[in-house]
Design a protein around this motif. Structure first.
Motif, mmCIF file in Angstrom:
data_model
loop_
_atom_site.group_PDB
_atom_site.id
_atom_site.type_symbol
_atom_site.label_atom_id
_atom_site.label_comp_id
_atom_site.label_asym_id
_atom_site.label_seq_id
_atom_site.Cartn_x
_atom_site.Cartn_y
_atom_site.Cartn_z
ATOM 1 N N ASN A 24 0.825 -1.210 0.000
ATOM 2 C CA ASN A 24 0.000 0.000 0.000
ATOM 3 C C ASN A 24 0.857 1.257 0.000
ATOM 4 O OD1 ASN A 24 -2.557 -1.061 -0.201
ATOM 5 N ND2 ASN A 24 -2.809 -1.262 1.996
ATOM 6 N N PHE A 25 1.939 1.226 0.745
ATOM 7 C CA PHE A 25 2.827 2.378 0.762
ATOM 8 C C PHE A 25 3.372 2.653 -0.634
ATOM 9 C CE2 PHE A 25 6.992 4.332 1.005
ATOM 10 C CZ PHE A 25 6.719 5.448 1.774
ATOM 11 N N THR A 26 3.866 1.627 -1.280
ATOM 12 C CA THR A 26 4.456 1.776 -2.611
ATOM 13 C C THR A 26 3.418 2.239 -3.635
ATOM 14 O OG1 THR A 26 6.091 0.079 -2.120
ATOM 15 C CG2 THR A 26 5.706 0.566 -4.442
ATOM 16 N N MET A 27 2.213 1.707 -3.538
ATOM 17 C CA MET A 27 1.191 2.023 -4.520
ATOM 18 C C MET A 27 0.555 3.405 -4.299
ATOM 19 S SD MET A 27 -2.232 -0.132 -5.503
ATOM 20 C CE MET A 27 -1.265 -1.515 -6.053
ATOM 21 N N TRP A 28 0.310 3.772 -3.035
ATOM 22 C CA TRP A 28 -0.506 4.953 -2.771
ATOM 23 C C TRP A 28 0.245 6.133 -2.172
ATOM 24 C CZ3 TRP A 28 -4.670 4.457 -5.379
ATOM 25 C CH2 TRP A 28 -5.256 3.202 -5.534
ATOM 26 N N LEU A 29 1.229 5.895 -1.356
ATOM 27 C CA LEU A 29 1.896 6.996 -0.667
ATOM 28 C C LEU A 29 3.192 7.431 -1.341
ATOM 29 C CD1 LEU A 29 1.281 5.879 3.004
ATOM 30 C CD2 LEU A 29 0.055 7.597 1.694
ATOM 31 N N LEU A 53 -7.403 11.273 -4.805
ATOM 32 C CA LEU A 53 -8.628 11.009 -4.057
ATOM 33 C C LEU A 53 -8.431 9.930 -3.000
ATOM 34 C CD1 LEU A 53 -11.254 11.215 -6.929
ATOM 35 C CD2 LEU A 53 -10.955 12.815 -5.025
ATOM 36 N N TRP A 54 -7.681 8.893 -3.336
ATOM 37 C CA TRP A 54 -7.412 7.834 -2.367
ATOM 38 C C TRP A 54 -6.625 8.391 -1.199
ATOM 39 C CZ3 TRP A 54 -3.655 5.484 0.349
ATOM 40 C CH2 TRP A 54 -3.974 4.272 0.954
ATOM 41 N N PHE A 55 -5.593 9.181 -1.488
ATOM 42 C CA PHE A 55 -4.779 9.781 -0.435
ATOM 43 C C PHE A 55 -5.641 10.672 0.452
ATOM 44 C CE2 PHE A 55 -2.168 13.147 1.331
ATOM 45 C CZ PHE A 55 -1.149 12.423 1.914
ATOM 46 N N GLU A 56 -6.452 11.528 -0.145
ATOM 47 C CA GLU A 56 -7.309 12.425 0.626
ATOM 48 C C GLU A 56 -8.272 11.645 1.517
ATOM 49 O OE1 GLU A 56 -9.217 14.914 -2.265
ATOM 50 O OE2 GLU A 56 -7.470 16.219 -2.457
ATOM 51 N N SER A 57 -8.821 10.576 0.998
ATOM 52 C CA SER A 57 -9.796 9.789 1.749
ATOM 53 C C SER A 57 -9.167 8.958 2.859
ATOM 54 C CB SER A 57 -10.545 8.840 0.810
ATOM 55 O OG SER A 57 -11.279 9.576 -0.140
ATOM 56 N N PHE A 59 -5.452 9.085 3.929
ATOM 57 C CA PHE A 59 -4.250 9.484 4.649
ATOM 58 C C PHE A 59 -4.037 10.970 4.838
ATOM 59 C CE2 PHE A 59 -3.112 5.130 4.114
ATOM 60 C CZ PHE A 59 -2.480 4.870 5.318
ATOM 61 N N LEU A 60 -4.919 11.791 4.359
ATOM 62 C CA LEU A 60 -4.718 13.227 4.504
ATOM 63 C C LEU A 60 -4.638 13.638 5.975
ATOM 64 C CD1 LEU A 60 -4.326 15.979 3.260
ATOM 65 C CD2 LEU A 60 -6.819 16.216 3.152
ATOM 66 N N LEU A 64 -1.411 15.223 7.871
ATOM 67 C CA LEU A 64 -1.476 16.514 8.546
ATOM 68 C C LEU A 64 -1.045 16.388 10.009
ATOM 69 C CD1 LEU A 64 -4.802 17.899 7.090
ATOM 70 C CD2 LEU A 64 -2.484 18.682 6.575
ATOM 71 N N ALA A 65 -1.449 15.328 10.660
ATOM 72 C CA ALA A 65 -1.037 15.105 12.048
ATOM 73 C C ALA A 65 0.479 14.967 12.149
ATOM 74 C CB ALA A 65 -1.733 13.869 12.610
ATOM 75 N N GLU A 66 1.092 14.277 11.199
ATOM 76 C CA GLU A 66 2.546 14.112 11.212
ATOM 77 C C GLU A 66 3.246 15.453 10.949
ATOM 78 O OE1 GLU A 66 3.930 11.627 12.399
ATOM 79 O OE2 GLU A 66 2.323 10.164 12.288
ATOM 80 N N VAL A 67 2.701 16.253 10.062
ATOM 81 C CA VAL A 67 3.276 17.583 9.799
ATOM 82 C C VAL A 67 3.225 18.400 11.079
ATOM 83 C CG1 VAL A 67 2.922 19.760 8.585
ATOM 84 C CG2 VAL A 67 2.778 17.604 7.334
ATOM 85 N N ARG A 68 2.094 18.381 11.757
ATOM 86 C CA ARG A 68 1.951 19.152 12.999
ATOM 87 C C ARG A 68 2.923 18.652 14.071
ATOM 88 N NH1 ARG A 68 -3.710 18.152 11.848
ATOM 89 N NH2 ARG A 68 -4.475 19.937 10.664
ATOM 90 N N THR A 69 3.086 17.336 14.166
ATOM 91 C CA THR A 69 4.007 16.767 15.136
ATOM 92 C C THR A 69 5.437 17.206 14.855
ATOM 93 O OG1 THR A 69 2.600 14.839 15.495
ATOM 94 C CG2 THR A 69 4.918 14.601 16.069
ATOM 95 N N LEU A 70 5.830 17.121 13.617
ATOM 96 C CA LEU A 70 7.199 17.493 13.247
ATOM 97 C C LEU A 70 7.452 18.994 13.356
ATOM 98 C CD1 LEU A 70 7.748 15.090 10.246
ATOM 99 C CD2 LEU A 70 8.817 14.955 12.490
#
Length: 72
Positions: A24-29, A53-57, A59-60, A64-70
């Motif tokens: 899934n990581f390789t295909m979508w992220l 659309l898949w990413f938004e649905s 992992f968005l 965003l949570a990871e961006v805020r954490t970092l």
């Protein structure tokens, strides 16, 4: 984009990688490309609308949570 921004995006991807299978990581992220990261705004580009659309649905919010954490 600076080297620091590239490193930040890689950190985000590494954290998200821990949440999904390698397939899934390789295909979508992995196809997501960071175009800019400035003034607290992260701009991503997907290779096509289906991936976007898949990413938004799926992992968005996690991204965003990871961006805020970092960002502290």
């Amino acid at each position: 984009m600076t080297g620091a921004h590239t490193a930040t995006v890689e950190q985000i991807l590494d954290r998200l990688r821990a949440r999904v299978s390698e397939q899934n990581f390789t295909m979508w992220l992995r196809p997501m490309e960071c175009t800019t990261l400035e003034d607290g705004v992260l701009r991503l580009r997907a290779p096509n609308s289906y991936v976007r659309l898949w990413f938004e649905s799926n992992f968005l919010e996690a991204a965003l949570a990871e961006v805020r954490t970092l960002a502290g």
